[in-house]
Design an enzyme around this catalytic site. Sequence first.
Site, PDB file in Angstrom:
ATOM      1  N   HIS A  49       1.942  -0.456   2.639  1.00 59.15           N
ATOM      2  CA  HIS A  49       1.992   0.979   1.778  1.00 59.15           C
ATOM      3  C   HIS A  49       0.753   1.372   1.694  1.00 59.15           C
ATOM      4  O   HIS A  49      -0.364   0.731   1.802  1.00 59.15           O
ATOM      5  CB  HIS A  49       2.651   0.421   0.572  1.00 59.15           C
ATOM      6  CG  HIS A  49       1.829  -0.167  -0.213  1.00 59.15           C
ATOM      7  ND1 HIS A  49       1.458  -1.579  -0.421  1.00 59.15           N
ATOM      8  CD2 HIS A  49       1.042   0.072  -1.589  1.00 59.15           C
ATOM      9  CE1 HIS A  49       1.013  -2.036  -1.228  1.00 59.15           C
ATOM     10  NE2 HIS A  49       0.722  -1.119  -2.083  1.00 59.15           N
ATOM     11  N   ASP A  57      -1.312   3.319  -1.642  1.00 52.50           N
ATOM     12  CA  ASP A  57      -1.256   3.677  -3.140  1.00 52.50           C
ATOM     13  C   ASP A  57      -1.043   4.988  -3.337  1.00 52.50           C
ATOM     14  O   ASP A  57      -1.696   6.050  -2.635  1.00 52.50           O
ATOM     15  CB  ASP A  57      -2.683   3.289  -3.697  1.00 52.50           C
ATOM     16  CG  ASP A  57      -2.553   1.459  -3.734  1.00 52.50           C
ATOM     17  OD1 ASP A  57      -1.770   1.044  -3.617  1.00 52.50           O
ATOM     18  OD2 ASP A  57      -3.734   1.012  -4.027  1.00 52.50           O
ATOM     19  N   HIS A  84      -2.280  -0.883   3.318  1.00 54.41           N
ATOM     20  CA  HIS A  84      -2.570  -2.351   2.997  1.00 54.41           C
ATOM     21  C   HIS A  84      -1.244  -3.120   2.838  1.00 54.41           C
ATOM     22  O   HIS A  84      -0.179  -2.498   2.480  1.00 54.41           O
ATOM     23  CB  HIS A  84      -3.487  -2.523   1.981  1.00 54.41           C
ATOM     24  CG  HIS A  84      -3.009  -1.995   0.442  1.00 54.41           C
ATOM     25  ND1 HIS A  84      -3.151  -0.427   0.507  1.00 54.41           N
ATOM     26  CD2 HIS A  84      -2.702  -2.226  -0.587  1.00 54.41           C
ATOM     27  CE1 HIS A  84      -3.054  -0.198  -0.887  1.00 54.41           C
ATOM     28  NE2 HIS A  84      -2.399  -1.151  -1.406  1.00 54.41           N
ATOM     29  N   ARG A 129      -0.410 -16.863  -5.516  1.00 54.79           N
ATOM     30  CA  ARG A 129      -1.517 -15.744  -5.661  1.00 54.79           C
ATOM     31  C   ARG A 129      -1.494 -15.001  -6.899  1.00 54.79           C
ATOM     32  O   ARG A 129      -0.186 -14.583  -7.141  1.00 54.79           O
ATOM     33  CB  ARG A 129      -1.646 -15.073  -4.324  1.00 54.79           C
ATOM     34  CG  ARG A 129      -2.724 -14.214  -4.312  1.00 54.79           C
ATOM     35  CD  ARG A 129      -2.544 -13.535  -2.836  1.00 54.79           C
ATOM     36  NE  ARG A 129      -3.689 -12.226  -2.960  1.00 54.79           N
ATOM     37  CZ  ARG A 129      -3.706 -11.053  -3.266  1.00 54.79           C
ATOM     38  NH1 ARG A 129      -2.689 -10.548  -3.935  1.00 54.79           N
ATOM     39  NH2 ARG A 129      -4.738 -10.462  -3.342  1.00 54.79           N
TER      40      ARG A 129
END
Length: 193
Positions: A71, A73, A127, A137
Amino acid sequence: MNNTRVLGRQLKAHGKRAFHLAESLAEILAQPLGLESTYIKDHFPPETSFLRLNRYAPCPFSSQVFGFFPHTDSDLLTIVHQDQVGGLELFKDGRWVGIKPNSKALVVNVGDLFEALSNGVYKSIKHRVRANEKVERFSVAFFFCPTMDTVIQSCSTTEPAVYKSFTFQEYKEQMQKDVHELGDKVGLSRFFL
């Protein structure tokens, strides 16, 4: 309950620092574009931006599963603090490139709004986050957003505009409509002239 309060204070302090950093970076990046000197301060008050805490669980099928799908941002800037696990990847020159994790550094992403404001000078890069097979994570993302009625339009005086003018509200509504109808965000291409 005491730990919750401490964490809340730490998150609030982190949000304030991230806001001031994003505001400063945006003002610096806006200068060569010819944006009005008060544009950022006038349209990006602290209450329109937000923090998101991300936890990516370990996944035995990590090569087939994303922690977060590809996607761009939808804000002006995103400031990300990630842990040492890694998994953040950028799409560059037709391939996915891993970002080496550094828990003492921040990753700053240009968002769709800055791409539109800059008339494509700054790029909102696609990204994603890859899941890790054995380790969870964590990341903290700060999204620097304007008020809903802020008009986003090219500030170029030398080149024809690439995108039509739109408000942040219109952008968000189109995004939500696309996700609902198509299952994915279409993004800035919806606003090409």
